[in-house]
Scaffold this motif. Structure first.
Motif, short mmCIF file in Angstrom:
data_model
loop_
_atom_site.label_atom_id
_atom_site.label_comp_id
_atom_site.label_asym_id
_atom_site.label_seq_id
_atom_site.Cartn_x
_atom_site.Cartn_y
_atom_site.Cartn_z
N GLY A 185 0.81 -1.21 0.00
CA GLY A 185 0.00 0.00 0.00
C GLY A 185 0.85 1.26 0.00
O GLY A 185 0.52 2.25 -0.68
N PHE A 186 1.94 1.23 0.74
CA PHE A 186 2.86 2.37 0.78
C PHE A 186 3.45 2.64 -0.60
O PHE A 186 3.50 3.80 -1.06
CB PHE A 186 3.98 2.08 1.79
N LEU A 187 3.90 1.58 -1.29
CA LEU A 187 4.49 1.74 -2.62
C LEU A 187 3.44 2.22 -3.62
O LEU A 187 3.74 3.05 -4.50
CB LEU A 187 5.10 0.41 -3.07
N ASP A 188 2.23 1.72 -3.49
CA ASP A 188 1.13 2.15 -4.36
C ASP A 188 0.88 3.64 -4.19
O ASP A 188 0.78 4.39 -5.18
CB ASP A 188 -0.12 1.33 -4.02
N GLU A 189 0.77 4.09 -2.96
CA GLU A 189 0.49 5.51 -2.69
C GLU A 189 1.62 6.40 -3.18
O GLU A 189 1.40 7.56 -3.53
CB GLU A 189 0.26 5.73 -1.20
N ALA A 190 2.84 5.85 -3.20
CA ALA A 190 3.99 6.62 -3.69
C ALA A 190 4.13 6.53 -5.21
O ALA A 190 5.10 7.06 -5.77
CB ALA A 190 5.27 6.11 -3.03
N SER A 191 3.16 5.88 -5.88
CA SER A 191 3.16 5.71 -7.35
C SER A 191 4.38 4.93 -7.84
O SER A 191 4.83 5.09 -8.99
CB SER A 191 3.08 7.07 -8.06
N ARG A 192 4.90 4.07 -6.98
CA ARG A 192 6.02 3.19 -7.35
C ARG A 192 5.41 1.85 -7.78
O ARG A 192 5.56 0.83 -7.11
CB ARG A 192 6.98 3.05 -6.18
N PHE A 193 4.73 1.88 -8.92
CA PHE A 193 3.86 0.77 -9.28
C PHE A 193 4.61 -0.51 -9.64
O PHE A 193 4.11 -1.61 -9.36
CB PHE A 193 2.92 1.19 -10.42
N ASP A 194 5.77 -0.40 -10.26
CA ASP A 194 6.51 -1.62 -10.59
C ASP A 194 6.89 -2.38 -9.32
O ASP A 194 6.79 -3.62 -9.27
CB ASP A 194 7.78 -1.27 -11.39
N GLU A 195 7.32 -1.64 -8.30
CA GLU A 195 7.67 -2.28 -7.03
C GLU A 195 6.42 -2.79 -6.31
O GLU A 195 6.41 -3.87 -5.73
CB GLU A 195 8.42 -1.29 -6.14
N ALA A 196 5.34 -1.99 -6.37
CA ALA A 196 4.09 -2.41 -5.74
C ALA A 196 3.56 -3.68 -6.39
O ALA A 196 3.06 -4.58 -5.71
CB ALA A 196 3.05 -1.29 -5.82
N ASP A 197 3.68 -3.77 -7.73
CA ASP A 197 3.24 -4.97 -8.43
C ASP A 197 3.90 -6.21 -7.85
O ASP A 197 3.25 -7.24 -7.63
CB ASP A 197 3.58 -4.88 -9.93
N GLN A 198 5.20 -6.13 -7.63
CA GLN A 198 5.95 -7.29 -7.15
C GLN A 198 5.48 -7.72 -5.76
O GLN A 198 5.32 -8.92 -5.48
CB GLN A 198 7.44 -6.99 -7.13
N VAL A 199 5.24 -6.75 -4.89
CA VAL A 199 4.81 -7.09 -3.53
C VAL A 199 3.39 -7.64 -3.55
O VAL A 199 3.08 -8.64 -2.88
CB VAL A 199 4.91 -5.87 -2.60
N PHE A 200 2.51 -7.00 -4.32
CA PHE A 200 1.13 -7.50 -4.41
C PHE A 200 1.09 -8.89 -5.05
O PHE A 200 0.25 -9.72 -4.69
CB PHE A 200 0.25 -6.52 -5.18
N LEU A 201 1.97 -9.16 -6.01
CA LEU A 201 2.02 -10.49 -6.62
C LEU A 201 2.46 -11.54 -5.61
O LEU A 201 1.96 -12.67 -5.62
CB LEU A 201 2.96 -10.48 -7.83
N GLU A 202 3.40 -11.17 -4.75
CA GLU A 202 3.80 -12.10 -3.68
C GLU A 202 2.63 -12.38 -2.74
O GLU A 202 2.38 -13.52 -2.34
CB GLU A 202 4.99 -11.53 -2.90
N LEU A 203 1.90 -11.32 -2.39
CA LEU A 203 0.71 -11.51 -1.56
C LEU A 203 -0.32 -12.39 -2.26
O LEU A 203 -0.90 -13.29 -1.65
CB LEU A 203 0.08 -10.15 -1.23
N LEU A 204 -0.55 -12.11 -3.53
CA LEU A 204 -1.53 -12.87 -4.28
C LEU A 204 -1.19 -14.36 -4.28
O LEU A 204 -2.09 -15.21 -4.10
CB LEU A 204 -1.61 -12.34 -5.71
N ALA A 205 0.08 -14.69 -4.48
CA ALA A 205 0.48 -16.09 -4.47
C ALA A 205 0.20 -16.75 -3.12
O ALA A 205 -0.25 -17.90 -3.05
CB ALA A 205 1.97 -16.20 -4.82
N ARG A 206 0.46 -16.01 -2.07
CA ARG A 206 0.19 -16.54 -0.72
C ARG A 206 -1.31 -16.74 -0.49
O ARG A 206 -1.73 -17.73 0.11
CB ARG A 206 0.78 -15.61 0.34
N PHE A 207 -2.11 -15.78 -0.94
CA PHE A 207 -3.56 -15.90 -0.75
C PHE A 207 -4.13 -17.07 -1.55
O PHE A 207 -5.06 -17.74 -1.10
CB PHE A 207 -4.26 -14.60 -1.16
N ARG A 208 -3.58 -17.30 -2.74
CA ARG A 208 -4.06 -18.42 -3.56
C ARG A 208 -3.80 -19.76 -2.87
O ARG A 208 -4.54 -20.73 -3.08
CB ARG A 208 -3.36 -18.41 -4.93
#
Length: 296
Positions: A185-208
């Motif tokens: 969320g911090f990276l998203d709010e800072a518009s650092r989307f490439d980095e945010a994508d990677q963290v959210f993808l890691e979360l997504l894999a864990r949630f799956r």
């Protein structure tokens, strides 16, 4: 013999308070814990752990009852008691964090900072870095600096340290997930989307990998992941992640919501109780990452 019987009655009262706490009868158990404290203060040294424990429970019960002023006053007493002990860095670390977190939660960011900052080295000394207490402090500092940029500190290193500290043990998985979500969320709010994508993808894999019940328990994190990828035009990545059967609330969030609804029906807008109900709702929304709901 009379002293033994008296202590037995106090112990029974504390057990009863514990039961009422589990039953979420927070006003009742706060009064019972307070009575235990008063009774024990008459016979024990003021910094005895058997006074500290129910004193902390008074504060925590008032917090859960959303009586934040009372909770703060009692938590300050508990910290003062812990500071007077020389044999328990664990108690000191715990009370520093709990007071700092309470102050953060009610929006007293500048007051919260010194307690959380002091709690970190004390927690590391008492427990090491890969311990839930230390990780809570790191996450708390990250949230503080994320939500109060006026303090001029970078939240990211604290989130990353909390993540690294929690990756080594399976029983710390919730702390890893929650701080990954906060970092994303911090990276998203800072518009650092490439980095945010990677963290959210890691979360997504864990949630799956989680069963549906696990995703329901971590609803706020799952929801933030879903909302992020939808916003990024990648809704296909999160298809089916939230099922219709997943719970859409938790007990504390529901109690906060009910309190605000009751206040809106029965209190005038300038009533202090109404303001406190609004504060509780806003803080809870902020904690769960629902910033759009928190702002009004």
């Amino acid at each position: 013999e009379n002293i033994k019987e008296f202590e037995a009655r106090r112990s029974e009262l504390e057990k009863l308070a514990d039961i009422h706490c589990v039953q979420k009868k927070f006003d009742q158990c706060a009064d019972e814990y307070s009575e235990v404290v008063q009774l024990r203060e008459g016979f024990l040294p003021p910094n005895d752990f058997n006074v500290l424990r129910p004193l902390y429970r008074v504060a925590k019960s008032n917090f859960e009852a959303q009586k934040y002023g009372r909770a703060e006053a009692e938590m300050r007493k508990a910290l003062s008691l812990a500071e007077s002990r020389t044999d328990s860095t664990e108690s000191l670390a715990f009370c520093l964090y709990e007071l700092g977190w309470l102050l953060y939660y009610v929006g007293k960011y500048r007051e919260a900072e010194p307690f959380l900052v002091e709690a970190l080295p004390v927690s590391i000394k008492a427990h090491g870095i890969s311990h839930s207490q230390t990780i809570q402090v790191l996450g708390g500092l990250g949230l503080l600096y994320k939500n109060c940029p006026d303090l001029g500190k970078d939240a990211e290193p604290f989130f990353r340290r909390a993540i690294e500290a929690s990756k080594s043990q399976a029983d710390l998985d919730w702390f890893c997930l929650s701080n990954l979500s906060r970092l994303a969320g911090f990276l998203d709010e800072a518009s650092r989307f490439d980095e945010a994508d990677q963290v959210f993808l890691e979360l997504l894999a864990r949630f799956r990998e989680m069963p549906e019940g696990g995703r329901s328990e971590n609803r706020w994190m799952v929801s933030s992941c879903v909302e992020y990828f939808k916003k990024r035009g990648k809704a296909d990545l999160v298809a089916g992640l939230i099922s219709p059967r997943m719970s859409n609330h938790d007990a504390y969030s529901e109690s906060v919501k009910e309190r605000l609804e009751h206040a809106e029906r029965t209190l005038s807008p300038d009533d202090p109780e109404f303001a406190e109900a609004l504060l509780a709702a806003g803080n809870n929304a902020t904690f769960e990452g629902r910033y759009g709901e928190a702002e009004p």
